[in-house]
Scaffold this motif. Structure first.
Motif, PDB file in Angstrom:
ATOM      1  N   PHE A 170     -10.934   3.084  -0.157  1.00 63.40           N
ATOM      2  CA  PHE A 170      -9.588   2.706   0.269  1.00 63.40           C
ATOM      3  C   PHE A 170      -9.548   1.290   0.827  1.00 63.40           C
ATOM      4  CE2 PHE A 170      -6.150   2.385   3.364  1.00 63.40           C
ATOM      5  CZ  PHE A 170      -5.072   2.707   2.555  1.00 63.40           C
TER       6      PHE A 170
ATOM      7  N   TYR B  53      -3.265   4.972  -5.892  1.00 65.34           N
ATOM      8  CA  TYR B  53      -4.598   5.017  -5.293  1.00 65.34           C
ATOM      9  C   TYR B  53      -5.369   6.207  -5.848  1.00 65.34           C
ATOM     10  CZ  TYR B  53      -8.280   5.762  -1.893  1.00 65.34           C
ATOM     11  OH  TYR B  53      -9.498   5.968  -1.300  1.00 65.34           O
TER      12      TYR B  53
ATOM     13  N   ARG C  57       1.074   3.863  -3.106  1.00 70.70           N
ATOM     14  CA  ARG C  57       0.131   4.902  -2.692  1.00 70.70           C
ATOM     15  C   ARG C  57      -0.167   5.911  -3.800  1.00 70.70           C
ATOM     16  NH1 ARG C  57       4.899   5.858   0.029  1.00 70.70           N
ATOM     17  NH2 ARG C  57       5.891   7.840  -0.417  1.00 70.70           N
TER      18      ARG C  57
ATOM     19  N   VAL D 159       0.847  -1.203   0.000  1.00 69.85           N
ATOM     20  CA  VAL D 159       0.000   0.000   0.000  1.00 69.85           C
ATOM     21  C   VAL D 159       0.876   1.244   0.000  1.00 69.85           C
ATOM     22  CG1 VAL D 159      -1.593   1.367   1.417  1.00 69.85           C
ATOM     23  CG2 VAL D 159      -2.078  -1.046   0.982  1.00 69.85           C
ATOM     24  N   LEU D 160       1.906   1.248   0.833  1.00 71.16           N
ATOM     25  CA  LEU D 160       2.794   2.409   0.888  1.00 71.16           C
ATOM     26  C   LEU D 160       3.563   2.600  -0.418  1.00 71.16           C
ATOM     27  CD1 LEU D 160       4.211   2.125   4.508  1.00 71.16           C
ATOM     28  CD2 LEU D 160       2.712   3.911   3.608  1.00 71.16           C
TER      29      LEU D 160
END
Length: 156
Positions: free
Chosen positions: A45, A39, A36, A32-33
Motif C-alpha cells: 500500500f 488497489y 481505492r 487514493v480515496l
C-alpha cells in the motif's frame, strides 16, 4: 498512522516546502480515496500511495508550469519547472528547447528523466515507479540517446 509520516516526508522531499507538502498530501489522499477500488491487496500500500503521490507531484508541476509565462520566474521553480527570462541571452531558448525535448519523450521515459533531472537517484526512481533498477537505467540510457539526437545543435 506511520504511513502518513513516511508519505509526508516524501512529499516534503519532493516539494522542499511545508505548505506544498501538505497540499501534495491532500492531493494524494484524495486520489487514493477516489482510486481505492484499483488497489490490489497483493501490492504494498505504501508503494502504491507513493506512486500516486509521485504522479500527483508531476501533475501539479505541469499545471503550475502552464500558469506562468516564459518571462516570469516564480514559485514554480520549487517544483523544478519555470523559466528565468531575466537574462537577455539565449538561456531561455536553450531551456525551452531542453524542456521541449524532454517533454517529447514517451511518458514513462519522460517521467524517469524528469525525476532524474530533479535530482532523484536511480534507486529512488525505481522505488517510486515500482520497476527494477535495470529498467530505470535502460530508460535513462535510451532517453539520453534520443535527447542527444534532438539536442545535437547544443552539443559541442
Amino acid at each position: 498512522m506511520a504511513i502518513y509520516g513516511k508519505l509526508w516526508r516524501y512529499a516534503y522531499y519532493l516539494t522542499q516546502d511545508n505548505d506544498r507538502a501538505d497540499d501534495l498530501m491532500q492531493e494524494t489522499a484524495l486520489k487514493v480515496l477516489v482510486n481505492r477500488n484499483k488497489y490490489r491487496c497483493n501490492k504494498n500500500f505504501e508503494n502504491w500511495a507513493r506512486a500516486i503521490m509521485h504522479n500527483a507531484y508531476l501533475n501539479i508541476a505541469n499545471r503550475e508550469k502552464k500558469l506562468f509565462a516564459v518571462d516570469e520566474f516564480s514559485e514554480a521553480a520549487s517544483y523544478g519547472v519555470g523559466y528565468q527570462a531575466i537574462e537577455r541571452d539565449n538561456t531561455v531558448n536553450e531551456e525551452n528547447d531542453i524542456y521541449n525535448a524532454v517533454n517529447s519523450l514517451p511518458e514513462v521515459r519522460r517521467e524517469t528523466m524528469t525525476m532524474l533531472i530533479h535530482g532523484h537517484k536511480y534507486d529512488e526512481i525505481a522505488f517510486v515507479m515500482n520497476v527494477p533498477l535495470g529498467t530505470v537505467k535502460s530508460r535513462v540510457n535510451n532517453s539520453r540517446i534520443i535527447l542527444k539526437e534532438v539536442l545535437k545543435d547544443y552539443i559541442n
